[in-house]
Structure formats: C-alpha cells, structure tokens
Scaffold this motif. Sequence first.
Motif, PDB file in Angstrom:
ATOM      1  N   GLU A  30      41.304  55.880  76.253  1.00 26.00           N
ATOM      2  CA  GLU A  30      41.320  56.689  74.535  1.00 26.00           C
ATOM      3  C   GLU A  30      40.059  55.562  74.277  1.00 26.00           C
ATOM      4  O   GLU A  30      40.344  54.892  74.524  1.00 26.00           O
ATOM      5  CB  GLU A  30      42.993  56.701  74.182  1.00 26.00           C
ATOM      6  CG  GLU A  30      41.991  56.319  72.924  1.00 26.00           C
ATOM      7  CD  GLU A  30      43.698  56.751  71.896  1.00 26.00           C
ATOM      8  OE1 GLU A  30      43.621  56.363  70.744  1.00 26.00           O
ATOM      9  OE2 GLU A  30      44.853  56.745  72.272  1.00 26.00           O
ATOM     10  N   MET A  35      44.751  61.869  72.398  1.00 21.91           N
ATOM     11  CA  MET A  35      45.457  62.751  71.568  1.00 21.91           C
ATOM     12  C   MET A  35      45.993  62.911  70.937  1.00 21.91           C
ATOM     13  O   MET A  35      46.372  61.954  69.404  1.00 21.91           O
ATOM     14  CB  MET A  35      45.863  62.907  72.542  1.00 21.91           C
ATOM     15  CG  MET A  35      46.684  62.444  74.428  1.00 21.91           C
ATOM     16  SD  MET A  35      45.635  64.276  75.087  1.00 21.91           S
ATOM     17  CE  MET A  35      46.300  65.912  74.787  1.00 21.91           C
ATOM     18  N   ARG A  65      43.066  67.275  73.470  1.00 17.60           N
ATOM     19  CA  ARG A  65      42.109  65.980  73.690  1.00 17.60           C
ATOM     20  C   ARG A  65      41.316  66.023  73.078  1.00 17.60           C
ATOM     21  O   ARG A  65      40.451  67.402  72.516  1.00 17.60           O
ATOM     22  CB  ARG A  65      41.536  66.057  74.486  1.00 17.60           C
ATOM     23  CG  ARG A  65      42.455  66.501  75.521  1.00 17.60           C
ATOM     24  CD  ARG A  65      42.468  66.270  77.008  1.00 17.60           C
ATOM     25  NE  ARG A  65      41.606  65.020  77.925  1.00 17.60           N
ATOM     26  CZ  ARG A  65      41.590  63.602  78.380  1.00 17.60           C
ATOM     27  NH1 ARG A  65      43.081  63.854  78.407  1.00 17.60           N
ATOM     28  NH2 ARG A  65      40.697  63.302  79.212  1.00 17.60           N
TER      29      ARG A  65
END
Length: 136
Positions: free
Chosen positions: A36, A109, A119
């Motif tokens: 992320e 997410m 995603r």
Amino acid sequence: MTKSLPLLHPLIDTRAPFDLSVLMAHAPPERWSPEEGERIIGELISVRTKVAFGAASPVIALLIGEDRYVLIRCSGVVLKRFVEESAPTSREDSELGLGDDVAIRFNGMVLSRANREYRHYDVALRRADTKRWIYG
C-alpha cells in the motif's frame, strides 16, 4: 496463430541471432507486487495478454532506469480497465503507446458500493509524442 518470442530484455537486439550469454548478462524482469502506497514510474516497452486460470489479463513491461524492467499484471479491475481502454492499437485511436511514461500508485484495498473489496490504483501516463500527462 503464430507464437512470438518472449520479451527477453529491452537492450537485446531481437533481430540479431540469439545468444544466451548476452541474455544472461542482463538482470531478469521483476514482477511488481506493491505494498500500500508504493508507486512505480517507467517507460512502457510492451503490452501483452497473459491467460491464467481461464482469465486473460494485460501484462505491461516498464523500463526503469537504463536496464531494469518490471512486469505488471493488470488483472485487477482498475488497472485492467485502464490498459484495455487505452490499448496501443495505433497512435491515432489510443492514449497508451510504446515509449510513453507510465506512473502507477497502489492505494490499497478499497470497498466498492456493492461491498466488494478491490485493489485501488492511481494511474497516469505521459505520451512520448506530445509530453501530455493523462490521468486514468
């Protein structure tokens, strides 16, 4: 259906006779598996389709620096839509073309309105011919 050779390395002349020692002198491609917040920027050197488990997804190759390249499988909804909607069929009718700069950031997410997790990416490209940035 004719098969083409796989992308060996962007610095290897595919018109020359194949020499394994030349290939081994270069680093193999890496597959991008982002965490992320991670981002990647590079020059688009190929767009191919890969079929796995019955599903077809675009795979793009980005040249990072002078001789490192990264493969990105665009199987998620956001990346797949971006590549398919701007596929480099010809420069007149597409946004994405070989030689363009592509920037991708993985935002993690996210939950959709239908309560499904996916995603999420931010994607931008700078066309090689006009130097204009396009955000997807």
